[in-house]
Write a protein that holds these residues in place. Structure first.
Motif, short mmCIF file in Angstrom:
data_model
loop_
_atom_site.label_atom_id
_atom_site.label_comp_id
_atom_site.label_asym_id
_atom_site.label_seq_id
_atom_site.Cartn_x
_atom_site.Cartn_y
_atom_site.Cartn_z
N MET A 1 0.85 -1.16 0.00
CA MET A 1 0.00 0.00 0.00
C MET A 1 0.91 1.23 0.00
SD MET A 1 -3.09 1.22 2.59
CE MET A 1 -3.34 -0.37 3.23
N SER A 2 0.61 2.16 -0.90
CA SER A 2 1.44 3.36 -0.99
C SER A 2 1.11 4.32 0.15
CB SER A 2 1.22 4.05 -2.33
OG SER A 2 -0.06 4.64 -2.37
N GLN A 3 2.00 5.24 0.40
CA GLN A 3 1.82 6.21 1.48
C GLN A 3 0.63 7.12 1.21
OE1 GLN A 3 3.48 6.21 4.31
NE2 GLN A 3 2.38 8.00 5.10
N GLN A 4 0.46 7.52 -0.04
CA GLN A 4 -0.67 8.40 -0.40
C GLN A 4 -2.01 7.70 -0.17
OE1 GLN A 4 -0.46 11.59 -1.28
NE2 GLN A 4 -2.68 11.77 -1.42
N PHE A 6 -2.59 5.20 1.90
CA PHE A 6 -2.75 5.04 3.34
C PHE A 6 -3.22 6.35 3.99
CE2 PHE A 6 -1.04 5.09 7.69
CZ PHE A 6 -1.71 3.99 8.19
N THR A 7 -2.65 7.47 3.58
CA THR A 7 -3.05 8.77 4.11
C THR A 7 -4.50 9.09 3.76
OG1 THR A 7 -0.78 9.56 3.89
CG2 THR A 7 -2.49 11.23 4.11
N ASN A 8 -4.88 8.86 2.50
CA ASN A 8 -6.27 9.12 2.09
C ASN A 8 -7.25 8.22 2.83
OD1 ASN A 8 -5.44 11.09 0.33
ND2 ASN A 8 -5.48 9.76 -1.47
N LEU A 9 -6.89 6.96 3.04
CA LEU A 9 -7.75 6.03 3.76
C LEU A 9 -7.90 6.45 5.22
CD1 LEU A 9 -9.35 3.43 3.41
CD2 LEU A 9 -7.31 2.17 4.07
N ALA A 10 -6.82 6.89 5.84
CA ALA A 10 -6.88 7.35 7.23
C ALA A 10 -7.76 8.58 7.36
CB ALA A 10 -5.47 7.64 7.75
N ILE A 11 -7.63 9.53 6.43
CA ILE A 11 -8.47 10.74 6.46
C ILE A 11 -9.93 10.37 6.28
CG2 ILE A 11 -9.03 12.86 5.19
CD1 ILE A 11 -6.00 13.15 4.69
N PHE A 12 -10.21 9.43 5.37
CA PHE A 12 -11.60 9.00 5.13
C PHE A 12 -12.20 8.38 6.39
CE2 PHE A 12 -14.56 5.64 3.71
CZ PHE A 12 -15.53 6.47 3.15
N ILE A 13 -11.47 7.50 7.05
CA ILE A 13 -11.98 6.83 8.25
C ILE A 13 -12.17 7.83 9.38
CG2 ILE A 13 -11.39 5.14 10.04
CD1 ILE A 13 -10.15 3.44 7.79
N LEU A 14 -11.21 8.74 9.55
CA LEU A 14 -11.36 9.75 10.60
C LEU A 14 -12.55 10.67 10.33
CD1 LEU A 14 -7.65 10.70 11.28
CD2 LEU A 14 -9.21 9.49 12.81
N SER A 15 -12.78 11.02 9.07
CA SER A 15 -13.93 11.87 8.74
C SER A 15 -15.25 11.14 9.00
CB SER A 15 -13.86 12.37 7.30
OG SER A 15 -14.00 11.30 6.40
N LEU A 16 -15.28 9.83 8.76
CA LEU A 16 -16.49 9.06 9.09
C LEU A 16 -16.76 9.08 10.59
CD1 LEU A 16 -16.20 5.88 6.84
CD2 LEU A 16 -17.85 7.72 6.64
N LEU A 17 -15.72 8.88 11.39
CA LEU A 17 -15.90 8.87 12.84
C LEU A 17 -16.31 10.23 13.38
CD1 LEU A 17 -12.83 6.65 13.81
CD2 LEU A 17 -15.23 6.00 13.80
N VAL A 18 -15.66 11.28 12.91
CA VAL A 18 -16.02 12.63 13.36
C VAL A 18 -17.44 12.98 12.91
CG1 VAL A 18 -15.49 15.08 13.07
CG2 VAL A 18 -13.65 13.46 13.51
#
Length: 104
Positions: A1-4, A6-18
């Protein structure tokens, strides 16, 4: 998995939780004004579908652009319809013409 990715996936999951936490804390009396504002923001999704259509260069991207535009339009129209129905719940009932206010 590329860094970009992984970063986009983390932002997506955090936005869902918030988003879930914020939405669960809104009282019922504020749902209608909040929905109206969210519907206006969803118009950005339609613009995103147009950007995909402008960049399309093969059949698969044309189909994706059509589906994005269709679902975005349904989302916006459905949101405004739902908001309109919710606002009608607060209308006063109309008195009939034969109702003179007296008991019979």
């Amino acid at each position: 998995m590329s860094q970009q990715l992984f970063t986009n996936l983390a932002i997506f999951i955090l936005s869902l939780l918030v988003g879930f936490e914020v939405m669960s804390k809104i009282p019922a009396t504020l749902q209608t004004p909040m929905m109206s504002g969210a519907n206006a923001i969803h118009g950005v999704v339609v613009v995103g579908a147009f950007v995909i259509a402008a960049e399309a260069n093969n059949v698969a991207l044309y189909i994706l652009a059509f589906l994005c535009a269709f679902f975005a339009a349904v989302n916006v129209a459905g949101g405004y319809t739902l908001t309109d129905r919710m606002l009608h719940m607060f209308d006063r009932p109309k008195a009939s013409k034969n109702d003179d206010g007296g008991d019979k």
